[in-house]
Motif scaffolding. Structure first.
Motif: not given
Length: 479
Positions: A260-274, A386-390
């Protein structure tokens, strides 16, 4: 749920469809779990970097009397402590209640809040709360009310999210206004001062979570002691599971705040897990390993490489002086927090070594090739992808360009392929290529944060296992 209670009002405000509100994850908690949670969150007041406003509600004044001496210590470190409860004999006369910064709100016995158990802590650098109310006799069903106090059940939830804590404190203040308008005005001013003083610099949530886990584990030890007494608990396995579930919840809530604190990549955890789970499925990994991958993906941001503690030592990483950990285990603060829970030791190892490189040039242990745990290799690759896509999606939006998600994935994949056999396991890059191809052709992944209050299903007996069929400490000693 009692209509008019604070829990009821908060849940109603977060019903699906409410603009600007997200649905909340509610669960059922046993009393022993809630006692451990509240004590852990309260203790953090003593070490917080700023003084909080504490608002608490007890079902009865007698429950407050059991904690009153403890609250004297908490009041020393708090800006203001507001205690709501239906009055009992001795409630107002206790010395803690006489302190200048402790205010009692004597609730009418018919007030629904008098049936609730709440703890709200709001400070510029630390926020947490527990909200719950006991199940009714009807809710307990055919088994009826529990005979043992620790088996009493409560419906509610807990969180570290400052915005939710503030919202709930404001609901509590609105309720206090019915009894004491001048107190409500003073509390409103205190909330405004706290909010205006909030910065991005927050107290270390890892230390808070570590304390929560310690208290929950102590709660399990207490259950074992009680079960050996002349009055055994009927459902100790269920109580144990409830405590264990909350340990997992603590880590998931910390990961949620990181996103939530990451304005650029706020869905990282869920996307990486998937992505990690999908990679594991393509590799035909067993279900227990898929769950381990998914949980590691959800928690992967708890141990960023840049937070590795370094002192003099080969490879630039710090060695553990704790004999309970391997003597050569690199200390990564986030991973060490996860390691405090024995059932999460393998998860801690996975996220610790996600930044190793296939050619041995990575950190923290300089492992190479198949010496790097398979799950760490998968996690490191999909995290970078995921980080690069975001990043590409954000850049194209900022530039007003129209690069599609498929094009962003293709470009990110190409960048990963350039580091094949250097940074990444070549076979895993090939597997990622297959996954990206599927996504570009319409394959859909379920990308969502699991219901935190039901996160125990991610944890099974293998999460504490060695990753290589040998003792885990032996592996880490090789680092």
């Amino acid at each position: 749920m009692l209509e008019g209670s604070i829990l009821y009002l908060l849940k109603t405000a977060h019903q699906p469809g409410q603009i600007g509100k997200r649905s909340l994850n509610f669960g059922v908690y046993y009393k022993n779990t809630l006692v451990a949670l509240c004590h852990a969150l309260e203790d953090c007041i003593l070490t917080a970097g700023s003084k909080p406003l504490v608002v608490t509600a007890f079902q009865r004044g007698k429950w407050y009397l059991q904690e009153a001496d403890r609250y004297a210590d908490l009041a020393e470190k708090s800006e203001h402590v507001v205690i709501m409860a239906a009055p009992d004999a001795g409630f107002a006369e206790h010395p803690t209640s006489q302190r200048a910064n402790v205010t009692l709100v004597n609730l009418e016995p018919s007030d629904p809040v008098a049936q609730e158990w709440h703890l709200m802590i709001l400070a510029p650098t630390y926020s947490a709360m527990v909200l719950c109310q006991e199940l009714s006799a009807e809710d307990y069903g055919k088994n009826g009310l529990p005979e043992h106090d620790l088996e009493r059940k409560f419906y509610g939830f807990w969180t570290f999210e400052a915005n939710l804590v503030q919202e709930t404190v404001e609901l509590a203040i609105a309720h206090v206004r019915r009894y004491d308008p001048s107190l409500a005005e003073a509390l409103t001013a205190q909330v405004q001062a706290i909010v205006s003083a909030q910065t991005h610099e927050r107290d270390d949530l890892g230390a808070v979570v570590s304390r929560v886990v310690s208290y929950l584990q102590a709660g399990q030890a207490d259950l074992n002691h009680i079960n050996q007494s002349d009055r055994p608990l009927v459902h100790q396995d269920i109580l144990d599971s409830n405590l264990l579930s909350n340990e997992v919840q603590a880590f998931l809530r910390m990961a949620q705040l990181t996103d939530q604190a990451d304005e650029v990549n706020p869905n990282a955890a869920a996307e990486v897990a998937a992505l990690a789970e999908a990679m594991g499925q393509l590799l035909d990994l067993p279900s227990w390993q898929l769950n381990r991958l998914k949980l590691a993906g959800l928690l992967h941001r708890l141990a960023p490489l840049q937070r590795t503690e370094t002192i003099l030592g080969p490879g630039g990483f710090r060695y553990s002086e704790d004999a309970s950990i391997a003597p050569s285990c690199p200390l990564i603060p986030g991973a060490q927090v996860v390691r405090t829970m024995p059932r999460m030791r393998a998860i801690a190892t996975i996220i610790t070594h996600q930044t190793e490189h296939w050619d041995g040039s990575g950190q923290p242990a300089g492992l190479a090739g198949d010496d790097i745990p398979l799950e760490s290799r998968i996690l490191g690759l999909v995290t970078e992808f995921q980080k690069r896509v975001a990043f590409l999606q954000t850049e194209t939006r900022n530039r007003g360009e129209s690069l599609t998600t498929a094009e962003c994935m293709a470009k990110a994949l190409a960048e990963c392929q350039q580091e094949q056999s250097k940074r990444w396991d070549p076979k895993l890059v090939d597997t990622l290529s297959l996954l990206v191809c599927g996504l570009q052709q319409g394959l859909s992944l379920s990308v969502n944060m699991p219901k935190i209050s039901a996160g125990l299903w991610l944890l099974d007996s293998h999460c504490g296992d060695d990753l290589f069929g040998k003792d885990l400490e032996e592996f880490e000693a090789r680092g």
